[in-house]
Write an enzyme that holds these catalytic residues in place. Sequence first.
Site, PDB file in Angstrom:
ATOM      1  N   GLU A 177     -25.322  67.435  -2.561  1.00  0.00           N
ATOM      2  CA  GLU A 177     -25.482  68.635  -3.385  1.00  0.00           C
ATOM      3  C   GLU A 177     -26.010  69.737  -2.467  1.00  0.00           C
ATOM      4  O   GLU A 177     -27.072  69.589  -1.856  1.00  0.00           O
ATOM      5  CB  GLU A 177     -26.467  68.365  -4.526  1.00  0.00           C
ATOM      6  CG  GLU A 177     -26.089  67.189  -5.417  1.00  0.00           C
ATOM      7  CD  GLU A 177     -25.026  67.540  -6.431  1.00  0.00           C
ATOM      8  OE1 GLU A 177     -24.714  68.745  -6.568  1.00  0.00           O
ATOM      9  OE2 GLU A 177     -24.510  66.624  -7.108  1.00  0.00           O
TER      10      GLU A 177
ATOM     11  N   HIS B 291     -20.817  68.574  -3.387  1.00  0.00           N
ATOM     12  CA  HIS B 291     -20.988  69.152  -4.725  1.00  0.00           C
ATOM     13  C   HIS B 291     -21.916  70.359  -4.643  1.00  0.00           C
ATOM     14  O   HIS B 291     -22.322  70.799  -3.567  1.00  0.00           O
ATOM     15  CB  HIS B 291     -21.569  68.107  -5.682  1.00  0.00           C
ATOM     16  CG  HIS B 291     -20.591  67.065  -6.111  1.00  0.00           C
ATOM     17  ND1 HIS B 291     -20.014  67.044  -7.363  1.00  0.00           N
ATOM     18  CD2 HIS B 291     -20.088  66.000  -5.450  1.00  0.00           C
ATOM     19  CE1 HIS B 291     -19.196  66.011  -7.458  1.00  0.00           C
ATOM     20  NE2 HIS B 291     -19.223  65.355  -6.302  1.00  0.00           N
TER      21      HIS B 291
ATOM     22  N   GLU C 132     -17.706  74.246  -8.229  1.00  0.00           N
ATOM     23  CA  GLU C 132     -18.690  73.995  -7.171  1.00  0.00           C
ATOM     24  C   GLU C 132     -17.977  74.231  -5.841  1.00  0.00           C
ATOM     25  O   GLU C 132     -17.332  73.346  -5.295  1.00  0.00           O
ATOM     26  CB  GLU C 132     -19.253  72.587  -7.294  1.00  0.00           C
ATOM     27  CG  GLU C 132     -19.991  72.372  -8.624  1.00  0.00           C
ATOM     28  CD  GLU C 132     -20.412  70.931  -8.862  1.00  0.00           C
ATOM     29  OE1 GLU C 132     -20.269  70.107  -7.930  1.00  0.00           O
ATOM     30  OE2 GLU C 132     -20.873  70.625  -9.976  1.00  0.00           O
TER      31      GLU C 132
ATOM     32  N   HIS D 281     -15.520  69.114  -8.536  1.00  0.00           N
ATOM     33  CA  HIS D 281     -15.731  69.983  -9.689  1.00  0.00           C
ATOM     34  C   HIS D 281     -15.307  71.384  -9.280  1.00  0.00           C
ATOM     35  O   HIS D 281     -15.851  71.945  -8.319  1.00  0.00           O
ATOM     36  CB  HIS D 281     -17.197  69.945 -10.125  1.00  0.00           C
ATOM     37  CG  HIS D 281     -17.627  68.615 -10.651  1.00  0.00           C
ATOM     38  ND1 HIS D 281     -18.887  68.087 -10.448  1.00  0.00           N
ATOM     39  CD2 HIS D 281     -16.948  67.687 -11.372  1.00  0.00           C
ATOM     40  CE1 HIS D 281     -18.970  66.909 -11.019  1.00  0.00           C
ATOM     41  NE2 HIS D 281     -17.802  66.641 -11.585  1.00  0.00           N
TER      42      HIS D 281
END
Length: 550
Positions: A319, A231, A118, A115
């Site tokens: 993440e 991410h 990110e 993404h």
Amino acid sequence: MVHKSRKLSAVLVIAVVSGFVLVANGFTLKESSPAAPGAIIEEDESFLQNPRYESNDELQDLLARLQKDHPTLVKVHSIGSSLENRPLLVVEIRPNIDRPRPLLMPMFKYVANMHGDETVGRELLIYLAQYLVNNYRQDPEVGALVNSTAIYLMPSMNPDGFHRSKEGSCESPPNYMGRYNAAGVDLNRDFPDRFDNDRVRHIRRNRQQPETAAVMNWILSNPFVLSANLHGGAVVASYPYDNSIFHHECCEDSPTPDNHFFKYASLIYAQNHPVMKNGHDCNETFQDGITNGAYWYELNGGMQDFNYVFSNCFEITLELSCCKYPKASELPKEWHKNKRSLIEYMKLTHVGVRGLVTDSNGYPIQDADVIVDGIKQNIRTTKRGEYWRLLVPGNYKLRVEAVGFYPSQEVPITIAAEQPLRVNFSLKSYDADEGDAAGKVRTHRPTPRRRPQNKPTKPTIATTVRPPQTTYVREWAPQWYQTGGGGGTRSALPQQPYYYQYHYYDRPHFYQQPQAESQQPFYNYQQYYNNYYPQQRLYRRLENNRRTNY
């Protein structure tokens, strides 16, 4: 901490929370290492000075300089291009980079910036590449890791989205500008999924983005063992599956057959992260800092599930920060939070069992199934006969099966956390006339064959031999071909001997298909269609790799 009486020539800049390192003018003083307890190792982290985000062009230049400065250790690849023709760059790090990968050296990969907005993972992989090569010779831990692992780092899978993103934006904008690629597609929903039916597969095939296709081809063309996808927007380690057969929005645990290993690997990353291990950040709570992907929220077409279902690679999603695109001044802090976790996770590539699968003559067997009793997910061997089976420490039973060979004996093994286990298999072919027991476990290499000696032959007199005359037929030939259009030259072809340079429609009788297939053309339309449309060829490989036992 270093003793107060020790004189440091550099000025102290920052002390890490864990308390076992000091950073001075970009150099880290580490008090101990596994190789030499009590010794002080000076690590080069000069890349942390003047933190900033590199543009796509600057990233390309930085990686090119890294390769130029370390030509035997670093190689930069482009696995494809984005929709706006920006290169998808991958850094390969291993010794003797100009030579083929050593046999049984496992391949590891990190992929970031899927993404585009990110960005923490993107910069961490740039830092990681510089950290590994700068400290390769002075840090025994780094040297041992690089010497035993083929490491691949992809800083940005979505360079178009990164180009559209804005520094300091902690959340994606309402139109998701930057998160998606240039076509407005979420790349982490664009991969083939295990639950796709024929209609959905057809739709995905026609709409698939070039970034996704390039990464798919990269994954399917290389025997990666372990991977992680970086991410932002939360702080947690998520493991597959990302969806379930019930298709609930959340809160439905969907474990893989290798659930024990995935939880073990996720915990390794989380427990080495000072914030993630607490499980409380970004207004969310995760027990021990890990979660099953489908339990958190369900998504279809994700990359981590694609790796597990369609290849031998085990992948989790990391993440890393609450803010998706923090200010550049925050990047050194994020590096120190994640450095130990990134290193420890890479070491998991060597956990489990590995080995070679060969036939009775010592030749490698490709696509043999390596089966662990009690785990309904098989690993397949490479074209060199290699396999790597990731397993948590414990006792297992291992066997190998391959088409055209007798199955091996079941071998009991014990996996320890300290070092990988190697078990080689030699399979007996159905056609081989041998007296050895079927599936004997290899304990030594076979004696190499002697190369046959070239013996002088008698000179021969050159003669002209006329090829045998064969009756030829025409099938599905166009009208102009049947009538010999274009000056009548075509009509003479069937009376000549059959050569491949002639038209495909002319073929001898012994090439004819059975009566039921007599209306089929001589050549395979699907084969030529696949050659001209690589996307179709890629999906044919997916069908061959699809795992049905989830």
